[in-house]
Design a protein around this motif. Sequence first.
Motif, mmCIF file in Angstrom:
data_model
loop_
_atom_site.group_PDB
_atom_site.id
_atom_site.type_symbol
_atom_site.label_atom_id
_atom_site.label_comp_id
_atom_site.label_asym_id
_atom_site.label_seq_id
_atom_site.Cartn_x
_atom_site.Cartn_y
_atom_site.Cartn_z
ATOM 1 N N PHE A 11 0.852 -1.193 0.000
ATOM 2 C CA PHE A 11 0.000 0.000 0.000
ATOM 3 C C PHE A 11 0.888 1.244 0.000
ATOM 4 N N ASN A 12 0.428 2.306 -0.619
ATOM 5 C CA ASN A 12 1.148 3.584 -0.678
ATOM 6 C C ASN A 12 2.566 3.431 -1.237
ATOM 7 N N ALA A 21 2.087 -4.953 3.062
ATOM 8 C CA ALA A 21 1.092 -5.642 3.887
ATOM 9 C C ALA A 21 1.181 -7.155 3.746
ATOM 10 N N SER A 40 -0.447 -10.407 15.177
ATOM 11 C CA SER A 40 -0.658 -9.093 15.794
ATOM 12 C C SER A 40 -1.377 -8.152 14.836
ATOM 13 N N ASN A 41 -1.851 -7.044 15.379
ATOM 14 C CA ASN A 41 -2.493 -6.013 14.566
ATOM 15 C C ASN A 41 -1.531 -5.575 13.460
ATOM 16 N N SER A 43 -0.514 -7.255 10.871
ATOM 17 C CA SER A 43 0.398 -8.269 10.314
ATOM 18 C C SER A 43 -0.009 -8.719 8.909
ATOM 19 N N GLY A 44 -1.167 -8.256 8.437
ATOM 20 C CA GLY A 44 -1.541 -8.549 7.048
ATOM 21 C C GLY A 44 -2.643 -9.580 6.894
ATOM 22 N N LYS A 45 -3.283 -9.967 7.997
ATOM 23 C CA LYS A 45 -4.296 -11.032 7.968
ATOM 24 C C LYS A 45 -5.489 -10.637 7.095
ATOM 25 N N THR A 47 -5.702 -8.249 4.913
ATOM 26 C CA THR A 47 -5.281 -8.025 3.522
ATOM 27 C C THR A 47 -5.221 -9.350 2.776
ATOM 28 N N GLU A 174 -12.581 -12.122 12.119
ATOM 29 C CA GLU A 174 -12.962 -11.772 13.491
ATOM 30 C C GLU A 174 -14.485 -11.701 13.663
ATOM 31 N N HIS A 207 -8.375 -13.005 17.100
ATOM 32 C CA HIS A 207 -7.424 -12.619 18.154
ATOM 33 C C HIS A 207 -7.711 -13.408 19.423
HETATM 34 N N1 ATP Z 1 -6.327 0.160 2.080
HETATM 35 C C1 ATP Z 1 -5.194 0.340 2.747
HETATM 36 N N2 ATP Z 1 -4.425 1.438 2.523
HETATM 37 C C2 ATP Z 1 -3.260 1.621 3.165
HETATM 38 N N3 ATP Z 1 -2.761 0.759 4.067
HETATM 39 C C3 ATP Z 1 -3.466 -0.360 4.323
HETATM 40 C C4 ATP Z 1 -4.723 -0.620 3.686
HETATM 41 N N4 ATP Z 1 -5.194 -1.800 4.155
HETATM 42 C C5 ATP Z 1 -4.288 -2.255 5.049
HETATM 43 N N5 ATP Z 1 -3.254 -1.392 5.146
HETATM 44 C C6 ATP Z 1 -2.074 -1.561 5.995
HETATM 45 O O1 ATP Z 1 -1.552 -2.856 5.767
HETATM 46 C C7 ATP Z 1 -1.094 -3.431 7.000
HETATM 47 C C8 ATP Z 1 -1.814 -4.755 7.233
HETATM 48 O O2 ATP Z 1 -3.170 -4.457 7.509
HETATM 49 P P1 ATP Z 1 -4.250 -5.595 7.795
HETATM 50 O O3 ATP Z 1 -5.557 -4.921 7.930
HETATM 51 O O4 ATP Z 1 -4.108 -6.638 6.762
HETATM 52 O O5 ATP Z 1 -3.752 -6.160 9.199
HETATM 53 P P2 ATP Z 1 -4.430 -7.217 10.172
HETATM 54 O O6 ATP Z 1 -3.427 -8.274 10.427
HETATM 55 O O7 ATP Z 1 -5.744 -7.617 9.661
HETATM 56 O O8 ATP Z 1 -4.592 -6.361 11.517
HETATM 57 P P3 ATP Z 1 -5.747 -6.370 12.643
HETATM 58 O O9 ATP Z 1 -5.430 -7.519 13.527
HETATM 59 O O10 ATP Z 1 -5.559 -5.078 13.333
HETATM 60 O O11 ATP Z 1 -7.064 -6.486 11.971
HETATM 61 C C9 ATP Z 1 -1.352 -2.395 8.081
HETATM 62 O O12 ATP Z 1 -0.161 -1.690 8.305
HETATM 63 C C10 ATP Z 1 -2.412 -1.511 7.464
HETATM 64 O O13 ATP Z 1 -2.323 -0.194 7.971
#
Ligand code: ATP
Length: 249
Positions: A11-12, A21, A40-41, A43-45, A47, A174, A207
Amino acid sequence: MIAINNIHKVFNTGKANQVNAVNGITLQIKSEEFLVIVGSNGSGKTTLLNLVAGSVMPDSGTIIIDDNDLTKMADYKRSQWIARVFQNPMSGTASDLSILDNFRLAAIRTKPKGLSIGINDKFKQQVKDKIVALGMGLESKIEQPMGTLSGGQRQALTLLMSVMDSCKVLLLDEPTAALDPRSAEMVMRTADKLINDFKLTAILITHNLKDAYNYGTRIIQMREGLITNDLDKTQKATLKQNDLFDWFA
Ligand SMILES: Nc1ncnc2c1ncn2[C@@H]1O[C@H](COP(=O)(O)OP(=O)(O)OP(=O)(O)O)[C@@H](O)[C@H]1O
Ligand SMILES: [Mg+2]
Protein backbone atom coordinates in the motif's frame (compact mmCIF):
# COMPACT_ATOMS: atom_id res chain seq x y z
CA MET A 1 -8.12 -26.29 -2.97
CA ILE A 2 -7.08 -22.67 -2.62
CA ALA A 3 -3.59 -22.02 -3.94
CA ILE A 4 -2.03 -18.69 -3.04
CA ASN A 5 1.22 -18.33 -4.93
CA ASN A 6 3.87 -15.79 -3.95
CA ILE A 7 1.34 -13.04 -3.41
CA HIS A 8 2.44 -9.45 -2.73
CA LYS A 9 0.47 -6.38 -1.75
CA VAL A 10 2.04 -3.02 -1.07
CA PHE A 11 0.00 0.00 0.00
CA ASN A 12 1.15 3.58 -0.68
CA THR A 13 3.94 2.41 -2.95
CA GLY A 14 6.94 4.75 -3.02
CA LYS A 15 5.55 7.06 -0.37
CA ALA A 16 6.86 7.65 3.13
CA ASN A 17 3.98 5.60 4.51
CA GLN A 18 4.56 2.59 2.25
CA VAL A 19 3.36 -0.68 3.83
CA ASN A 20 4.30 -4.12 2.57
CA ALA A 21 1.09 -5.64 3.89
CA VAL A 22 1.51 -9.06 2.28
CA ASN A 23 5.06 -9.87 1.49
CA GLY A 24 5.26 -12.91 -0.78
CA ILE A 25 2.96 -15.48 0.79
CA THR A 26 2.61 -18.95 -0.66
CA LEU A 27 -0.09 -21.06 0.93
CA GLN A 28 -2.09 -24.07 -0.16
CA ILE A 29 -5.34 -24.68 1.64
CA LYS A 30 -6.84 -28.11 1.01
CA SER A 31 -10.53 -28.67 0.40
CA GLU A 32 -12.47 -28.86 3.66
CA GLU A 33 -9.48 -27.57 5.59
CA PHE A 34 -10.41 -25.09 8.34
CA LEU A 35 -7.49 -22.69 8.59
CA VAL A 36 -7.12 -20.37 11.56
CA ILE A 37 -4.97 -17.26 11.16
CA VAL A 38 -3.53 -15.46 14.17
CA GLY A 39 -1.13 -12.54 14.29
CA SER A 40 -0.66 -9.09 15.79
CA ASN A 41 -2.49 -6.01 14.57
CA GLY A 42 -1.25 -4.95 11.16
CA SER A 43 0.40 -8.27 10.31
CA GLY A 44 -1.54 -8.55 7.05
CA LYS A 45 -4.30 -11.03 7.97
CA THR A 46 -7.24 -9.03 6.62
CA THR A 47 -5.28 -8.02 3.52
CA LEU A 48 -4.64 -11.71 2.79
CA LEU A 49 -8.36 -12.45 3.16
CA ASN A 50 -9.20 -9.44 0.97
CA LEU A 51 -6.83 -10.78 -1.68
CA VAL A 52 -8.63 -14.13 -1.65
CA ALA A 53 -12.05 -12.43 -1.78
CA GLY A 54 -10.96 -10.01 -4.49
CA SER A 55 -11.70 -6.79 -2.63
CA VAL A 56 -7.95 -6.07 -2.84
CA MET A 57 -5.97 -6.87 -5.99
CA PRO A 58 -2.38 -8.15 -5.66
CA ASP A 59 0.72 -6.46 -7.07
CA SER A 60 2.02 -9.87 -8.04
CA GLY A 61 1.30 -13.54 -7.46
CA THR A 62 -1.73 -15.67 -8.22
CA ILE A 63 -4.81 -17.02 -6.47
CA ILE A 64 -6.37 -20.23 -7.75
CA ILE A 65 -9.44 -22.01 -6.44
CA ASP A 66 -9.66 -25.57 -7.74
CA ASP A 67 -8.84 -25.02 -11.40
CA ASN A 68 -10.03 -21.44 -11.60
CA ASP A 69 -7.50 -18.61 -11.70
CA LEU A 70 -9.18 -15.84 -9.72
CA THR A 71 -6.26 -13.45 -9.67
CA LYS A 72 -7.84 -10.86 -11.94
CA MET A 73 -11.47 -11.73 -11.27
CA ALA A 74 -13.75 -9.12 -9.67
CA ASP A 75 -15.01 -9.86 -6.17
CA TYR A 76 -18.67 -10.18 -7.17
CA LYS A 77 -17.74 -12.92 -9.64
CA ARG A 78 -15.74 -14.76 -6.99
CA SER A 79 -18.81 -14.78 -4.77
CA GLN A 80 -20.01 -17.91 -6.60
CA TRP A 81 -17.30 -19.73 -4.64
CA ILE A 82 -16.61 -17.45 -1.72
CA ALA A 83 -18.78 -16.20 1.15
CA ARG A 84 -17.60 -13.76 3.83
CA VAL A 85 -18.57 -12.81 7.33
CA PHE A 86 -17.14 -9.66 8.85
CA GLN A 87 -16.44 -8.43 12.36
CA ASN A 88 -19.34 -5.99 12.36
CA PRO A 89 -22.71 -7.77 12.75
CA MET A 90 -24.29 -4.83 10.88
CA SER A 91 -22.45 -5.56 7.65
CA GLY A 92 -23.57 -8.44 5.51
CA THR A 93 -27.32 -8.04 5.98
CA ALA A 94 -29.89 -5.29 5.39
CA SER A 95 -31.22 -3.83 8.69
CA ASP A 96 -34.52 -2.55 7.37
CA LEU A 97 -35.50 -5.79 5.68
CA SER A 98 -37.04 -8.75 7.44
CA ILE A 99 -35.09 -11.92 8.16
CA LEU A 100 -37.09 -13.59 5.40
CA ASP A 101 -36.25 -10.89 2.85
CA ASN A 102 -32.60 -11.11 3.78
CA PHE A 103 -32.69 -14.85 3.16
CA ARG A 104 -34.33 -14.22 -0.17
CA LEU A 105 -31.57 -11.79 -1.14
CA ALA A 106 -28.97 -14.31 -0.03
CA ALA A 107 -30.64 -17.00 -2.11
CA ILE A 108 -30.48 -14.94 -5.31
CA ARG A 109 -26.97 -13.63 -4.64
CA THR A 110 -25.28 -16.05 -6.98
CA LYS A 111 -28.19 -16.88 -9.25
CA PRO A 112 -28.17 -15.68 -12.86
CA LYS A 113 -29.28 -12.08 -13.28
CA GLY A 114 -33.01 -11.60 -13.61
CA LEU A 115 -33.94 -14.75 -11.79
CA SER A 116 -36.21 -13.94 -8.88
CA ILE A 117 -37.15 -16.03 -5.92
CA GLY A 118 -40.63 -15.34 -4.64
CA ILE A 119 -41.46 -15.64 -0.99
CA ASN A 120 -43.91 -18.49 -1.18
CA ASP A 121 -44.85 -20.85 1.62
CA LYS A 122 -42.30 -23.39 0.49
CA PHE A 123 -39.43 -20.89 0.68
CA LYS A 124 -40.69 -19.65 4.05
CA GLN A 125 -40.68 -23.18 5.41
CA GLN A 126 -37.19 -23.84 4.05
CA VAL A 127 -35.90 -20.74 5.81
CA LYS A 128 -37.64 -21.70 9.05
CA ASP A 129 -36.20 -25.22 8.91
CA LYS A 130 -32.71 -23.81 8.52
CA ILE A 131 -33.14 -21.30 11.33
CA VAL A 132 -34.51 -23.91 13.73
CA ALA A 133 -31.15 -25.67 13.53
CA LEU A 134 -29.52 -22.66 15.22
CA GLY A 135 -31.53 -23.40 18.34
CA MET A 136 -32.07 -19.71 19.07
CA GLY A 137 -35.84 -19.51 18.60
CA LEU A 138 -35.46 -17.08 15.71
CA GLU A 139 -37.78 -19.08 13.45
CA SER A 140 -40.75 -17.27 15.03
CA LYS A 141 -39.26 -13.88 14.14
CA ILE A 142 -38.74 -14.20 10.41
CA GLU A 143 -41.03 -11.27 9.60
CA GLN A 144 -39.07 -9.01 11.96
CA PRO A 145 -36.54 -6.49 10.57
CA MET A 146 -32.95 -7.72 10.82
CA GLY A 147 -32.03 -4.49 12.62
CA THR A 148 -34.12 -5.45 15.65
CA LEU A 149 -31.93 -8.47 16.44
CA SER A 150 -28.93 -8.60 18.72
CA GLY A 151 -25.43 -8.71 17.26
CA GLY A 152 -25.05 -12.40 18.10
CA GLN A 153 -28.39 -13.33 16.56
CA ARG A 154 -27.52 -11.34 13.47
CA GLN A 155 -24.10 -12.86 13.13
CA ALA A 156 -25.53 -16.39 13.41
CA LEU A 157 -28.08 -15.63 10.69
CA THR A 158 -25.43 -14.00 8.51
CA LEU A 159 -23.41 -17.20 8.74
CA LEU A 160 -26.41 -19.29 7.83
CA MET A 161 -27.21 -17.09 4.83
CA SER A 162 -23.65 -17.05 3.63
CA VAL A 163 -23.52 -20.83 3.27
CA MET A 164 -26.98 -21.28 1.74
CA ASP A 165 -25.91 -21.32 -1.86
CA SER A 166 -23.24 -23.30 -3.62
CA CYS A 167 -20.29 -21.52 -2.04
CA LYS A 168 -17.29 -23.67 -1.19
CA VAL A 169 -15.14 -21.22 0.72
CA LEU A 170 -16.07 -19.33 3.87
CA LEU A 171 -13.94 -16.38 5.01
CA LEU A 172 -14.41 -15.22 8.60
CA ASP A 173 -12.62 -12.05 9.72
CA GLU A 174 -12.96 -11.77 13.49
CA PRO A 175 -16.67 -12.72 13.33
CA THR A 176 -17.08 -12.65 17.10
CA ALA A 177 -14.97 -9.61 18.02
CA ALA A 178 -18.02 -7.40 18.61
CA LEU A 179 -19.97 -9.98 20.63
CA ASP A 180 -20.30 -10.79 24.32
CA PRO A 181 -18.61 -14.06 25.39
CA ARG A 182 -21.79 -16.16 25.31
CA SER A 183 -22.90 -14.94 21.89
CA ALA A 184 -19.35 -15.29 20.63
CA GLU A 185 -19.28 -18.92 21.70
CA MET A 186 -22.64 -19.59 20.07
CA VAL A 187 -21.53 -17.99 16.80
CA MET A 188 -18.25 -19.94 16.78
CA ARG A 189 -20.09 -23.22 17.39
CA THR A 190 -22.54 -22.35 14.62
CA ALA A 191 -19.68 -21.55 12.24
CA ASP A 192 -17.91 -24.80 13.08
CA LYS A 193 -21.09 -26.83 12.54
CA LEU A 194 -21.88 -25.17 9.21
CA ILE A 195 -18.30 -25.64 7.99
CA ASN A 196 -18.58 -29.34 8.79
CA ASP A 197 -22.13 -29.85 7.53
CA PHE A 198 -21.53 -28.06 4.22
CA LYS A 199 -17.99 -29.45 3.83
CA LEU A 200 -16.57 -25.96 3.37
CA THR A 201 -13.02 -24.81 3.11
CA ALA A 202 -12.78 -22.08 5.74
CA ILE A 203 -10.40 -19.37 6.88
CA LEU A 204 -10.92 -17.78 10.29
CA ILE A 205 -8.99 -14.75 11.51
CA THR A 206 -9.16 -14.35 15.27
CA HIS A 207 -7.42 -12.62 18.15
CA ASN A 208 -9.12 -15.02 20.53
CA LEU A 209 -6.42 -17.61 21.21
CA LYS A 210 -8.89 -19.91 22.92
CA ASP A 211 -10.93 -20.08 19.71
CA ALA A 212 -7.74 -20.45 17.68
CA TYR A 213 -6.87 -23.39 19.89
CA ASN A 214 -10.32 -25.01 19.96
CA TYR A 215 -11.36 -24.61 16.34
CA GLY A 216 -9.89 -25.41 12.96
CA THR A 217 -7.74 -28.12 11.45
CA ARG A 218 -4.68 -25.98 10.80
CA ILE A 219 -3.24 -22.81 12.26
CA ILE A 220 -0.85 -20.22 10.89
CA GLN A 221 0.66 -17.12 12.45
CA MET A 222 1.38 -14.03 10.39
CA ARG A 223 3.91 -11.35 11.08
CA GLU A 224 4.82 -8.39 8.87
CA GLY A 225 3.09 -9.85 5.86
CA LEU A 226 4.66 -13.30 6.16
CA ILE A 227 3.75 -16.66 7.64
CA THR A 228 5.93 -17.33 10.66
CA ASN A 229 4.26 -20.50 11.98
CA ASP A 230 2.22 -23.17 10.22
CA LEU A 231 0.86 -26.23 12.00
CA ASP A 232 -1.11 -28.92 10.21
CA LYS A 233 -3.88 -31.03 11.75
CA THR A 234 -1.57 -33.44 13.54
CA GLN A 235 0.73 -30.71 14.82
CA LYS A 236 -2.19 -28.58 15.92
CA ALA A 237 -3.63 -31.52 17.84
CA THR A 238 -0.47 -31.77 19.94
CA LEU A 239 -0.29 -28.00 20.47
CA LYS A 240 -0.97 -26.78 23.99
CA GLN A 241 -2.88 -23.59 24.61
CA ASN A 242 0.13 -22.08 26.35
CA ASP A 243 2.32 -22.77 23.31
CA LEU A 244 -0.01 -20.52 21.37
CA PHE A 245 0.38 -17.73 23.92
CA ASP A 246 4.16 -18.16 23.58
CA TRP A 247 3.88 -17.34 19.88
CA PHE A 248 3.05 -13.80 20.98
CA ALA A 249 5.69 -13.52 23.71
N1 ATP B 1 -6.33 0.16 2.08
C1 ATP B 1 -5.19 0.34 2.75
N2 ATP B 1 -4.43 1.44 2.52
C2 ATP B 1 -3.26 1.62 3.17
N3 ATP B 1 -2.76 0.76 4.07
C3 ATP B 1 -3.47 -0.36 4.32
C4 ATP B 1 -4.72 -0.62 3.69
N4 ATP B 1 -5.19 -1.80 4.16
C5 ATP B 1 -4.29 -2.26 5.05
N5 ATP B 1 -3.25 -1.39 5.15
C6 ATP B 1 -2.07 -1.56 6.00
O1 ATP B 1 -1.55 -2.86 5.77
C7 ATP B 1 -1.09 -3.43 7.00
C8 ATP B 1 -1.81 -4.75 7.23
O2 ATP B 1 -3.17 -4.46 7.51
P1 ATP B 1 -4.25 -5.59 7.79
O3 ATP B 1 -5.56 -4.92 7.93
O4 ATP B 1 -4.11 -6.64 6.76
O5 ATP B 1 -3.75 -6.16 9.20
P2 ATP B 1 -4.43 -7.22 10.17
O6 ATP B 1 -3.43 -8.27 10.43
O7 ATP B 1 -5.74 -7.62 9.66
O8 ATP B 1 -4.59 -6.36 11.52
P3 ATP B 1 -5.75 -6.37 12.64
O9 ATP B 1 -5.43 -7.52 13.53
O10 ATP B 1 -5.56 -5.08 13.33
O11 ATP B 1 -7.06 -6.49 11.97
C9 ATP B 1 -1.35 -2.40 8.08
O12 ATP B 1 -0.16 -1.69 8.31
C10 ATP B 1 -2.41 -1.51 7.46
O13 ATP B 1 -2.32 -0.19 7.97
MG1 LIG C 1 -7.71 -7.39 10.32
